[in-house]
Scaffold this motif. Structure first.
Motif, short mmCIF file in Angstrom:
data_model
loop_
_atom_site.label_atom_id
_atom_site.label_comp_id
_atom_site.label_asym_id
_atom_site.label_seq_id
_atom_site.Cartn_x
_atom_site.Cartn_y
_atom_site.Cartn_z
N PHE A 52 0.84 -1.20 0.00
CA PHE A 52 0.00 0.00 0.00
C PHE A 52 0.87 1.25 0.00
CE2 PHE A 52 -1.80 3.47 2.50
CZ PHE A 52 -2.81 3.85 1.64
N GLN A 53 1.88 1.27 0.86
CA GLN A 53 2.75 2.44 0.97
C GLN A 53 3.44 2.73 -0.36
OE1 GLN A 53 5.74 2.29 4.05
NE2 GLN A 53 6.15 4.47 3.89
N ARG A 54 3.95 1.69 -0.99
CA ARG A 54 4.65 1.85 -2.28
C ARG A 54 3.68 2.41 -3.33
NH1 ARG A 54 5.77 -3.10 -2.97
NH2 ARG A 54 7.43 -3.07 -1.45
N GLU A 58 3.69 6.10 -5.25
CA GLU A 58 3.77 6.16 -6.71
C GLU A 58 2.50 6.75 -7.33
OE1 GLU A 58 4.92 2.26 -8.02
OE2 GLU A 58 6.86 2.40 -7.02
N SER A 59 1.37 6.67 -6.63
CA SER A 59 0.12 7.20 -7.18
C SER A 59 0.03 8.72 -7.08
CB SER A 59 -1.09 6.56 -6.48
OG SER A 59 -1.21 7.02 -5.15
N GLN A 66 -1.25 2.83 -10.62
CA GLN A 66 -0.81 2.91 -9.23
C GLN A 66 -1.96 3.30 -8.30
OE1 GLN A 66 2.00 1.77 -8.06
NE2 GLN A 66 2.57 1.23 -10.16
N VAL A 67 -2.86 4.12 -8.77
CA VAL A 67 -4.04 4.47 -7.96
C VAL A 67 -4.87 3.22 -7.70
CG1 VAL A 67 -6.21 5.77 -7.94
CG2 VAL A 67 -4.11 6.87 -8.72
N ALA A 68 -5.04 2.39 -8.72
CA ALA A 68 -5.79 1.14 -8.55
C ALA A 68 -5.07 0.20 -7.58
CB ALA A 68 -5.99 0.46 -9.90
N LEU A 69 -3.74 0.11 -7.70
CA LEU A 69 -2.98 -0.72 -6.77
C LEU A 69 -3.06 -0.18 -5.35
CD1 LEU A 69 0.25 -1.58 -8.79
CD2 LEU A 69 -1.49 -3.18 -7.97
N ARG A 74 -4.85 -0.95 0.09
CA ARG A 74 -5.49 -0.37 1.28
C ARG A 74 -6.59 -1.31 1.75
NH1 ARG A 74 -7.40 5.70 2.88
NH2 ARG A 74 -8.77 5.07 4.57
N ALA A 75 -7.42 -1.79 0.82
CA ALA A 75 -8.49 -2.72 1.17
C ALA A 75 -7.92 -4.02 1.75
CB ALA A 75 -9.36 -3.01 -0.05
#
Length: 121
Positions: A52-54, A58-59, A66-69, A74-75
């Motif tokens: 999540f942090q990575r 990057e997002s 990256q937003v999707a990742l 997070r989920a």
């Protein structure tokens, strides 16, 4: 029975700070280290938080992948932390010590006037 409700609301940076705090506290609890199969291990929790942090970092450049990742991890982090919280609730026998170490809790009142515990928002 005592409940910990894990909303983890707030911004992504607030979530990250809270998730890392939960992880640090969980790493000191022996019950978590020896949890049965089906309860995420500390390594699995850390993996989700690190991913999540990575993705969060990057997002920031608005890369839609990256937003999707970031959203996915997070989920997943919330899910894994939630499973550990449920495990601690199940073995606690209403002793809130371990839940208080790892999660923010507060007392709330049910409709019948009985106190129960939930996460602070």
């Amino acid at each position: 029975m005592t409940k910990a409700l894990l909303g983890f609301s707030g911004t992504d940076s607030e979530f990250l700070a809270e998730a890392l705090g939960c992880y640090s506290a969980l790493a000191t609890i022996e019950l978590v280290k020896s949890a049965p199969p089906g309860v995420p291990t500390l390594e699995e929790i850390k993996e989700a938080i690190d991913n999540f942090q990575r993705a969060f970092e990057e997002s920031k450049y608005h890369d839609s992948r990256q937003v999707a990742l970031r959203n996915k991890w997070r989920a997943e982090s919330k899910k894994r932390l939630g499973k550990v919280a449920l495990f601690l609730e199940a073995v606690s026998d209403d002793d809130l010590t371990h839940l208080k170490e790892a999660f923010r809790l507060k007392k709330t009142r049910s409709r019948k006037g009985k106190s129960k515990v939930s996460e602070k928002e």
